[in-house]
Design an enzyme around this catalytic site. Structure first.
Site, mmCIF file in Angstrom:
data_model
loop_
_atom_site.group_PDB
_atom_site.id
_atom_site.type_symbol
_atom_site.label_atom_id
_atom_site.label_comp_id
_atom_site.label_asym_id
_atom_site.label_seq_id
_atom_site.Cartn_x
_atom_site.Cartn_y
_atom_site.Cartn_z
ATOM 1 N N THR A 1 0.736 -1.324 0.008
ATOM 2 C CA THR A 1 0.102 -0.087 0.032
ATOM 3 C C THR A 1 0.541 1.251 0.104
ATOM 4 O O THR A 1 1.667 1.367 0.812
ATOM 5 C CB THR A 1 -0.880 0.216 1.388
ATOM 6 O OG1 THR A 1 -1.871 -0.970 0.970
ATOM 7 C CG2 THR A 1 -1.636 1.227 1.474
ATOM 8 N N ARG B 1 -14.237 -8.119 -0.894
ATOM 9 C CA ARG B 1 -13.521 -7.600 0.204
ATOM 10 C C ARG B 1 -13.146 -6.189 0.093
ATOM 11 O O ARG B 1 -12.521 -5.983 -1.180
ATOM 12 C CB ARG B 1 -12.530 -8.652 0.776
ATOM 13 C CG ARG B 1 -11.450 -8.087 1.925
ATOM 14 C CD ARG B 1 -10.214 -7.276 1.311
ATOM 15 N NE ARG B 1 -9.603 -7.208 2.878
ATOM 16 C CZ ARG B 1 -8.404 -6.368 2.776
ATOM 17 N NH1 ARG B 1 -8.196 -5.580 1.543
ATOM 18 N NH2 ARG B 1 -7.524 -6.331 3.773
ATOM 19 N N GLY C 1 -10.670 -3.219 1.953
ATOM 20 C CA GLY C 1 -10.090 -3.150 3.111
ATOM 21 C C GLY C 1 -9.953 -1.525 3.653
ATOM 22 O O GLY C 1 -10.946 -1.007 3.450
ATOM 23 N N ASP C 2 -9.092 -1.497 4.335
ATOM 24 C CA ASP C 2 -8.687 0.101 4.755
ATOM 25 C C ASP C 2 -8.536 1.087 3.920
ATOM 26 O O ASP C 2 -8.787 2.184 4.414
ATOM 27 C CB ASP C 2 -7.920 -0.032 5.964
ATOM 28 C CG ASP C 2 -6.364 -0.444 5.501
ATOM 29 O OD1 ASP C 2 -6.426 -1.216 4.456
ATOM 30 O OD2 ASP C 2 -5.350 0.049 6.110
ATOM 31 N N GLY D 1 -1.083 -2.034 6.168
ATOM 32 C CA GLY D 1 -0.733 -3.375 6.841
ATOM 33 C C GLY D 1 -2.321 -4.016 6.877
ATOM 34 O O GLY D 1 -2.896 -3.715 5.631
ATOM 35 N N ASP D 2 -2.625 -4.851 7.971
ATOM 36 C CA ASP D 2 -3.587 -5.692 7.728
ATOM 37 C C ASP D 2 -4.900 -4.927 7.904
ATOM 38 O O ASP D 2 -5.550 -4.603 9.010
ATOM 39 C CB ASP D 2 -3.620 -6.784 8.902
ATOM 40 C CG ASP D 2 -4.701 -7.773 8.791
ATOM 41 O OD1 ASP D 2 -5.957 -7.274 8.140
ATOM 42 O OD2 ASP D 2 -4.603 -8.941 9.512
ATOM 43 N N GLY D 3 -5.581 -4.522 6.789
ATOM 44 C CA GLY D 3 -6.666 -3.397 6.677
ATOM 45 C C GLY D 3 -7.818 -4.073 7.438
ATOM 46 O O GLY D 3 -8.670 -3.325 7.845
HETATM 47 C C1 SD4 Z 1 -5.241 -3.746 2.759
HETATM 48 N N1 SD4 Z 1 -4.150 -2.193 3.800
HETATM 49 O O1 SD4 Z 1 -6.116 -3.797 1.989
HETATM 50 C C2 SD4 Z 1 -4.071 -2.874 2.838
HETATM 51 C C3 SD4 Z 1 -3.029 -3.801 2.582
HETATM 52 C C4 SD4 Z 1 -1.743 -3.216 2.981
HETATM 53 O O2 SD4 Z 1 0.567 -3.072 3.181
HETATM 54 O O3 SD4 Z 1 -1.670 -1.998 3.526
HETATM 55 N N2 SD4 Z 1 -0.476 -3.607 2.817
HETATM 56 O O4 SD4 Z 1 -5.481 -4.439 3.951
#
Ligand code: SD4
Length: 329
Positions: free
Chosen positions: A194, A222, A224-225, A246-248
């Site tokens: 990201t 899906r 994400g964030d 990160g883990d959105g």
């Molecule tokens: C997501 N935030 O879709 C994104 C993935 C990500 O570094 O940021 N990876 O979850």
């Protein structure tokens, strides 16, 4: 005493930051610079996970999540799970500038983007994404880094029973090892996924943007964030800005970037604000992987992370070129 202009981006996306800096140098606004910077990353397919050609979903398709936010007006535009259009960040800006809406999704987001003149429909797959997906498909337990720390067989079609079984996957120990290796290779900074970028222009106006193709092997649909204001990024001219990665799926429950900006509003330094936002998530989800950067309106910046080592890039007038900062969990 503001140190403007300044650009901050997740990860060592140096070319993206340079592109944004060039835009600012030529007198463009913070918002234009954000779009230039994130577009550069989409075109370069930063890490193979921004823009087209990366992170296939369960059906092998690449889709895009993107957001822009103007910290002067608090206007936001975003697209989620957008198909067939390569220009995620430009589509997000078109939503902000030309509609009264904030977020468009899926094929209708694509139709809007194309009607506004963006190129498409285009196939967003690449030979890499197709190969990656076929390999994964052959071995249904091959882990998706984000979700399969406990390996699960998350290949649809889904039935209520499968959902109940999620997290109790029956994988061979070979696959378990693959899961562990995949996790450590990510922590080793191979796959960043990201771009979130903040720009403070010469006048002190702030804009942010995020572009990603989301989580690899996600269930189609899906989101994400990335396209959620306050989660992947947030800006307020009066305070500063934040960008996340990160883990959105976990992070979007906490709106970490909103948290960072609001903490700074109450007087917290960027370092503490960033650390606090990450800690709030880690307290509930100790295994989550993610990071934020924070920048206040004076140009003071910091980062915080959990579960991996984080790097962010900065360009400001006292620097000769982009500098990369490393933050350890
Ligand atoms: C997501 N935030 O879709 C994104 C993935 C990500 O570094 O940021 N990876 O979850």
């Amino acid at each position: 005493s503001g140190h403007y202009p300044v650009i901050v981006s997740t990860w060592p996306f140096v070319e993206a930051v340079r592109a944004a800096w060039r835009a600012i140098d030529s007198g463009f606004s913070a918002m234009d610079a954000v779009v230039e910077g994130c577009s550069a990353c989409e075109e370069l397919r930063c890490d193979g996970t921004v823009g087209p050609g990366g992170s296939p979903d369960e059906n092998g398709e690449t889709t895009l999540d993107a957001l822009v936010m103007n910290g002067a007006t608090m206007e936001v535009g975003a697209v989620a799970a957008m198909r067939y259009v390569k220009d995620g960040i430009k589509a997000a800006r078109l939503v902000m500038q030309h509609t009264g809406h904030t977020l468009l999704v899926g094929e209708q987001a694509s139709a809007f983007a194309i009607s506004m003149g963006l190129p498409g429909p285009t196939n967003l797959s690449s030979s890499e994404s197709v190969q990656k997906w076929s390999k994964w498909k052959e071995n249904r337990c091959q882990p998706n880094f984000w979700k399969n720390i406990v390996p699960v067989d998350s290949c649809g079609p889904y039935h209520p029973k499968d959902i109940a079984e999620l997290g109790k996957g029956t994988c061979s120990s070979a696959n378990l090892m693959a899961a562990v290796e995949s996790r450590s290779s990510h922590i080793g900074l191979h796959n960043h996924d990201t771009i979130s970028m903040a720009v403070i222009d010469k006048e002190g106006h702030i804009a942010v943007g995020t572009s990603t193709n989301g989580a690899t092997y996600k269930i189609p649909g899906r989101v994400g964030d990335g396209p959620i204001a306050g989660s992947s990024s947030y800006a307020d001219d009066e305070v500063g800005a934040c960008g996340a990665t990160g883990d959105g799926d976990i992070m979007m429950r906490f709106l970490p970037c909103y948290q960072v900006v609001e903490s700074m509003r109450l007087g917290m330094e960027p370092t503490l604000a960033a650390q606090d936002a990450i800690k709030r998530i880690a307290r509930k989800f100790p295994d989550f992987v993610g990071a934020v950067f924070a920048i206040n309106k004076n140009g003071l910046h910091a980062g915080a992370c959990h579960g991996w080592t984080f790097q962010y890039s900065v360009r400001s007038p006292e620097m000769e070129d982009v500098e990369v900062f490393t933050v350890f969990p």
